[in-house]
Design an enzyme around this catalytic site. Structure first.
Site, PDB file in Angstrom:
ATOM      1  CG  ASP A  40      -2.146 -20.407  29.503  1.00 15.97           C
ATOM      2  OD1 ASP A  40      -1.095 -19.791  29.738  1.00 15.97           O
ATOM      3  OD2 ASP A  40      -2.789 -20.274  28.439  1.00 15.97           O
ATOM      4  NE  ARG A  54       0.802 -22.390  27.989  1.00 18.70           N
ATOM      5  CZ  ARG A  54      -0.369 -22.951  27.673  1.00 18.70           C
ATOM      6  NH1 ARG A  54      -0.950 -23.786  28.519  1.00 18.70           N
ATOM      7  NH2 ARG A  54      -0.963 -22.666  26.536  1.00 18.70           N
ATOM      8  CG  ASP A  59      -4.502 -21.122  24.504  1.00 20.41           C
ATOM      9  OD1 ASP A  59      -3.705 -20.462  25.195  1.00 20.41           O
ATOM     10  OD2 ASP A  59      -4.841 -20.789  23.353  1.00 20.41           O
ATOM     11  CB  THR A  60      -6.340 -18.646  29.435  1.00 21.87           C
ATOM     12  OG1 THR A  60      -4.975 -18.263  29.611  1.00 21.87           O
ATOM     13  CG2 THR A  60      -6.681 -19.789  30.369  1.00 21.87           C
ATOM     14  CD  GLU A  62      -0.813 -14.064  25.023  1.00 19.77           C
ATOM     15  OE1 GLU A  62      -0.186 -13.593  25.988  1.00 19.77           O
ATOM     16  OE2 GLU A  62      -0.750 -15.249  24.677  1.00 19.77           O
ATOM     17  NE  ARG A 105       5.765 -21.323  28.455  1.00 19.44           N
ATOM     18  CZ  ARG A 105       4.730 -20.912  27.709  1.00 19.44           C
ATOM     19  NH1 ARG A 105       3.995 -19.900  28.144  1.00 19.44           N
ATOM     20  NH2 ARG A 105       4.454 -21.487  26.561  1.00 19.44           N
TER      21      ARG A 105
END
Length: 267
Positions: A40, A54, A59-60, A62, A105
């Site tokens: 992401d 970002r 959300d992907t 970690e 970001r």
């Protein structure tokens, strides 16, 4: 009462569909691809400056946090994003005045060849909808895409309980290895065993058609032949010669009163 109904309908419409682009998000800003940080987060070049993006509302798993183990599909998400962006024409958009997060970001909607990358990551099952703050322009559209990926059990949705439906992120215990979906093994075809060949039993006392190991292949006379083949040989034997078959009955040097029979071919 009539005005109240109209107001209610308008309120519902605005809650379902995003606001017009001119009021909700910025104009598209061209950028050039540099590299992927994870599924992401991306580094791009804006003018002469490299910045980190970002992607909003997704959300992907970690893979870069030193305090956490690499989560399932984290590496795959990064590789997929890299292949999706590498040769594409990229642009980005801000949602509102909050352009950066606390890490510096840029919070954006990213486009590859005018396709929303945020949505593509959710559609392919590499990302979930998450980290929802004040930027919500594409929230309803992303939730709809997420419901389809979830129903199809794509990637992150293929692991029961992996996506944290009660909060952000993913629930992963490295002590309990996750088995990712794999192609079903192809069943091997059963190979029918060939029936064992029946052994031919040589009948003693009759001419033979089989060569005896170590024996000569030709003989001067029947006396010499009978040292190896005491009952003679048939016409099928390698040592058969017409000179030894004077009565021309397909048998050479045979005993008296013995006549050729078909079964002798295998004797």
């Amino acid at each position: 009462m009539k005005h109240l109904k109209i107001f209610t309908i308008l309120l519902l419409l605005f809650s379902i569909y995003p606001a017009s682009e001119s009021h909700a998000i910025s104009k598209k800003i061209p950028v050039k691809y540099v590299s992927v940080v994870d599924g992401d987060t991306v580094r791009v070049k804006q003018g002469n400056k490299v910045i980190t993006l970002r992607m909003l509302l997704i959300d992907t798993p970690e893979s870069k946090d030193p305090k956490k183990p690499v989560q399932p599909y984290a590496v795959e998400a990064g590789k997929y994003l890299d292949s999706y962006l590498r040769n594409a024409k990229l642009t980005m958009q801000y949602d509102n005045n909050q352009k950066k997060d606390r890490y510096g970001r840029h919070l954006v909607y990213l486009y590859a060849n005018n396709r929303l990358v945020n949505d593509e990551m959710v559609r392919s099952g590499y990302a979930r909808v998450g980290y929802i703050y004040s930027q919500k322009y594409y929230l309803n559209a992303l939730k709809k895409t997420e419901s389809i990926a979830k129903a199809k059990k794509l990637r992150i949705w293929s692991i029961p309980g992996y996506v944290n439906t009660r909060g952000e992120g993913f629930i992963y215990n490295p002590k309990k290895p996750v088995v990712k979906q794999a192609p079903k093994p192809v069943a091997k075809k059963a190979v029918a065993k060939k029936p064992a060949a029946k052994k031919t039993v040589t009948k003693a006392g009759y001419p033979t058609s089989k060569y005896r190991k170590g024996a000569p292949k030709s003989f001067k006379n029947c006396t010499a032949m009978k040292k190896y083949y005491p009952y003679g040989v048939t016409i099928h034997h390698i040592s058969y010669a017409k000179k030894h078959d004077r009565d021309k009955d397909k048998l050479a040097c045979e005993a008296t009163k013995i006549s050729y029979q078909a079964w002798m071919k295998n004797n």
